[in-house]
Design an enzyme around this catalytic site. Structure first.
Site, PDB file in Angstrom:
ATOM      1  N   HIS A   1       0.827  -1.211   0.000  1.00 11.57           N
ATOM      2  CA  HIS A   1       0.000   0.000   0.000  1.00 11.57           C
ATOM      3  C   HIS A   1       0.867   1.269   0.000  1.00 11.57           C
ATOM      4  O   HIS A   1       0.588   2.240  -0.699  1.00 11.57           O
ATOM      5  CB  HIS A   1      -0.873   0.064   1.261  1.00 11.57           C
ATOM      6  CG  HIS A   1      -1.831  -1.065   1.419  1.00 11.57           C
ATOM      7  ND1 HIS A   1      -1.700  -2.008   2.408  1.00 11.57           N
ATOM      8  CD2 HIS A   1      -2.954  -1.389   0.738  1.00 11.57           C
ATOM      9  CE1 HIS A   1      -2.705  -2.869   2.335  1.00 11.57           C
ATOM     10  NE2 HIS A   1      -3.478  -2.531   1.320  1.00 11.57           N
TER      11      HIS A   1
ATOM     12  N   ASP B   1      -3.102  -7.614  -7.295  1.00 13.84           N
ATOM     13  CA  ASP B   1      -4.517  -7.810  -7.611  1.00 13.84           C
ATOM     14  C   ASP B   1      -4.744  -7.441  -9.071  1.00 13.84           C
ATOM     15  O   ASP B   1      -5.477  -6.502  -9.398  1.00 13.84           O
ATOM     16  CB  ASP B   1      -5.373  -6.954  -6.682  1.00 13.84           C
ATOM     17  CG  ASP B   1      -5.104  -7.280  -5.221  1.00 13.84           C
ATOM     18  OD1 ASP B   1      -5.391  -8.408  -4.803  1.00 13.84           O
ATOM     19  OD2 ASP B   1      -4.579  -6.409  -4.502  1.00 13.84           O
TER      20      ASP B   1
END
Lengths: 285, 285
Positions: B41, B154
């Site tokens: 992140h 992802d």
């Protein structure tokens, strides 16, 4: 007068951005249409003109809201006249994209609104509101208006679009404006142009039957089945009218009511020959 | 440092609007997360910091992308630490809404992306990407960033979100950033925290098996079934690994390929005990 016609998303985005930069704090209104503008559309344009610094009218016959057996190919089109009357009613910009400009070849995304789409036109026209919600989400994304204007004639559409704009946080207010009617009560619709002379003569029966229903509810009728009997009774006076649906639904979720209570929408679709007309009346008890 | 935390849509909209008014022409970046921020992140936050004047990080564990039997309740949360590390990595605003702030009780609208959602995690987790596409559309609507940042781990999610943003004309660019890994190759993931010591020791086998696959394709393997054999061969070295799926798909539409050609994504999901981990590798031939 002096309406600007743009055919690409980039051009309409640029026009709106330029306006917002030049007039901070002033608002932008959008009137989404499929063209062939009649007084119903023009009342929305005038309303948007009153309330906004910039008025954008979109004209796009959206193929994804028509089923294969519906009237996409014969849907009436008259761009030249549309530009003239939209400009006269106060539009600044007309956004008139091609289908390939609106939908990429790889387009794969659909906006589905649950519950509100189950009844009324949602059951008569499966997939219709998926196409409407998707194209309106796109128009809201492209134009990014403060307010968009829809007509009460398409009551279900207005409620679906409002729910969609709120649920997807698109930041667009949805204002619903009164239905505009011909002198004999027939709701204005581009599809009225399909009617034969005799169909056109009989078409106001739809409005009359809805007014009978409203009167019956005013006089105490609370049973939706008896409401339908009233409706069908009047409709039977027209030899050409064939009922598609008449439903009494709650305005909150458009689900059929067991008893008339609170605010209800009585909405109907009726065929005259090959033309399907809709209309509705809201009643509070 | 000095990160501002806001919990309502109105507050984050106001923060972005105030920034845009104060710094015309500068851009806004959004990093959507479910919190429990790790280096993966934070690499997105740093990238957003380099490229934008204002960096918004959203932290929202989105219930609509979890199935009833999935790990919504135990999904790791640590807001205090998240604010500290997000601020240190360059976030200006953290948007941390409640579920009721994000979803109205009457919420009825869902964003469905066809085709791209059919394979890979789409078949293992029915409804997952509907929840992802819907919440990301909402975040794009609320924050209205110029660019949003997603991780390559992802891969399917990134491609779906990019398709969705383009199809709905949300005007948000989707930038996909490289997967960040632990020293032993395991892709960073909040779900790594679920692993037991022994599961954690064996988990890098997923990455190793994907690298074996990439090497085999480099050496000329073109048959997806034999690619799977290579993958399974390596995975068998871990007693705890249970394969969910491994697929070789075209990056254009995420449909399985008959033969490896052009740019393909080899993506896999593997269970270690009760924890499902995903990873992937892109190969061009």
């Amino acid at each position: 007068m002096g309406v600007v016609v743009v055919e690409t998303k980039d051009a309409v985005r640029a026009a709106v951005r330029a306006y917002r930069d030049s007039a901070p704090g002033r608002e932008v209104g959008l009137v989404p249409t499929m063209g062939c503008l009649h007084e119903g559309h023009l009342s929305l344009v005038r309303r948007a003109r009153e309330r906004n610094g910039l008025v954008v009218v979109s004209i796009f016959v959206n193929p994804t809201q028509f089923a294969a057996d519906e009237d996409l190919d014969r849907y009436p089109r008259d761009l030249e006249r549309d530009l003239e009357v939209a400009g006269a009613a106060g539009a600044d910009v007309v956004f008139h994209p091609s289908t390939s400009e609106m939908y990429a070849q790889a387009h794969a995304t659909w906006v589905e609104v649950e519950r509100l789409t189950e009844h009324l036109c949602g059951s008569s026209r499966p997939g219709h509101f998926r196409g409407v919600a998707t194209v309106v989400a796109k128009l809201f994304g492209i134009v990014a208006p403060d307010t968009a204007y829809f007509g009460q004639k398409d009551a279900q559409q207005s409620l679906i679009v409002r729910r969609m704009s709120e649920d997807l946080d698109l930041g667009v207010k949805v204002e619903v404006c009164p239905t505009v009617r011909e002198p004999d009560g027939l709701a204005m619709s581009s599809r009225n142009a399909y009617l034969s002379v005799e169909e056109r003569r009989q078409a106001p029966i739809l409005r009359k039957a809805l007014l009978d229903v409203a009167a019956a509810i005013d006089q105490g009728e609370r049973d939706p089945r008896r409401v339908e009997t009233v409706f069908r009774g009047r409709l039977a006076e027209s030899a050409l009218a064939r009922l598609d649906y008449m439903e009494v639904v709650a305005t909150s979720d458009l689900a059929p009511v067991e008893r008339v209570a609170g605010e209800v929408l009585v909405a109907a679709a009726v065929w005259f020959g090959g033309t399907r007309l809709i209309d509705n009346v809201m009643v509070s008890v």
